[in-house]
Scaffold this motif. Structure first.
Motif, mmCIF file in Angstrom:
data_model
loop_
_atom_site.group_PDB
_atom_site.id
_atom_site.type_symbol
_atom_site.label_atom_id
_atom_site.label_comp_id
_atom_site.label_asym_id
_atom_site.label_seq_id
_atom_site.Cartn_x
_atom_site.Cartn_y
_atom_site.Cartn_z
ATOM 1 N N TRP A 1 0.784 -1.267 0.253
ATOM 2 C CA TRP A 1 -0.200 0.129 0.021
ATOM 3 C C TRP A 1 0.795 1.154 -0.057
ATOM 4 O O TRP A 1 0.617 2.383 -0.741
ATOM 5 C CB TRP A 1 -0.841 -0.180 1.217
ATOM 6 C CG TRP A 1 -1.972 -0.815 1.133
ATOM 7 C CD1 TRP A 1 -2.471 -1.945 1.997
ATOM 8 C CD2 TRP A 1 -3.030 -0.855 -0.005
ATOM 9 N NE1 TRP A 1 -3.544 -2.701 1.452
ATOM 10 C CE2 TRP A 1 -4.011 -1.952 0.148
ATOM 11 C CE3 TRP A 1 -3.249 -0.393 -1.173
ATOM 12 C CZ2 TRP A 1 -5.032 -2.365 -0.576
ATOM 13 C CZ3 TRP A 1 -4.271 -0.433 -1.911
ATOM 14 C CH2 TRP A 1 -5.189 -1.604 -1.586
ATOM 15 N N ILE A 2 1.916 1.262 0.654
ATOM 16 C CA ILE A 2 2.977 2.258 0.718
ATOM 17 C C ILE A 2 3.289 2.615 -0.767
ATOM 18 O O ILE A 2 3.401 3.853 -1.273
ATOM 19 C CB ILE A 2 3.915 2.221 1.693
ATOM 20 C CG1 ILE A 2 3.627 2.333 3.049
ATOM 21 C CG2 ILE A 2 5.275 3.266 1.462
ATOM 22 C CD1 ILE A 2 4.554 1.890 4.292
ATOM 23 N N ARG A 3 3.870 1.432 -1.435
ATOM 24 C CA ARG A 3 4.173 1.636 -2.753
ATOM 25 C C ARG A 3 3.364 2.235 -3.690
ATOM 26 O O ARG A 3 3.587 2.683 -4.784
ATOM 27 C CB ARG A 3 4.776 0.204 -3.170
ATOM 28 C CG ARG A 3 5.980 -0.535 -2.508
ATOM 29 C CD ARG A 3 7.248 0.145 -2.964
ATOM 30 N NE ARG A 3 7.547 -0.380 -4.143
ATOM 31 C CZ ARG A 3 8.387 0.660 -5.117
ATOM 32 N NH1 ARG A 3 8.790 1.737 -4.748
ATOM 33 N NH2 ARG A 3 8.329 0.352 -6.408
ATOM 34 N N LEU A 4 2.133 1.749 -3.335
ATOM 35 C CA LEU A 4 1.009 2.533 -4.151
ATOM 36 C C LEU A 4 0.575 3.705 -3.987
ATOM 37 O O LEU A 4 -0.283 4.286 -4.680
ATOM 38 C CB LEU A 4 -0.357 1.397 -4.172
ATOM 39 C CG LEU A 4 -0.003 0.136 -4.790
ATOM 40 C CD1 LEU A 4 -1.191 -0.814 -4.565
ATOM 41 C CD2 LEU A 4 0.147 0.162 -6.365
ATOM 42 N N GLY A 5 1.246 4.262 -2.872
ATOM 43 C CA GLY A 5 0.765 5.721 -2.596
ATOM 44 C C GLY A 5 -0.288 5.742 -1.614
ATOM 45 O O GLY A 5 -0.836 7.009 -1.434
#
Length: 83
Positions: free
Chosen positions: A43-47
Motif C-alpha cells: 500500500w505504501i508503494r502504491l501511495g
C-alpha cells in the motif's frame, strides 16, 4: 523499482500459499502477521498511506494479537480437557 515490486508480489503469493496449507496454528498466525506487514508495504508503494497504516494496525497488529491469544486459549483448553 520493478525488482522491489516483484519481490513484494512473490512474498504475498508465497505467504498466501503458506497460510492456506500449513497445519500448525502458531506458524499460520505468524505468516498472517507477516502477510499484513508486507501488504502494508504494498500500500505504501502504491501511495495509499492511510490504507497502509490501517493494514499495519488492524491487519497485522490487532488481528495478529487476537490470533495468538486464541492459540494460547486453545492450548490451555486442550490441557484442561486432557487432565
Amino acid at each position: 523499482m520493478m525488482a522491489i515490486d516483484a519481490l513484494l508480489l512473490f512474498l504475498l503469493v508465497f505467504l498466501s500459499f503458506q497460510i492456506a496449507t500449513v497445519r500448525d496454528l502458531f506458524s499460520v498466525s505468524l505468516y498472517f502477521i507477516v502477510f499484513g506487514m508486507i501488504l502494508a508495504l504494498v500500500w505504501i508503494r502504491l501511495g495509499a498511506f492511510d490504507l497502509a497504516l490501517a493494514e499495519a494496525a488492524l491487519g497485522a497488529g490487532i488481528t495478529g494479537a487476537l490470533l495468538l491469544d486464541t492459540i494460547t486459549f486453545l492450548k490451555k483448553q486442550r490441557r484442561k480437557d486432557e487432565a
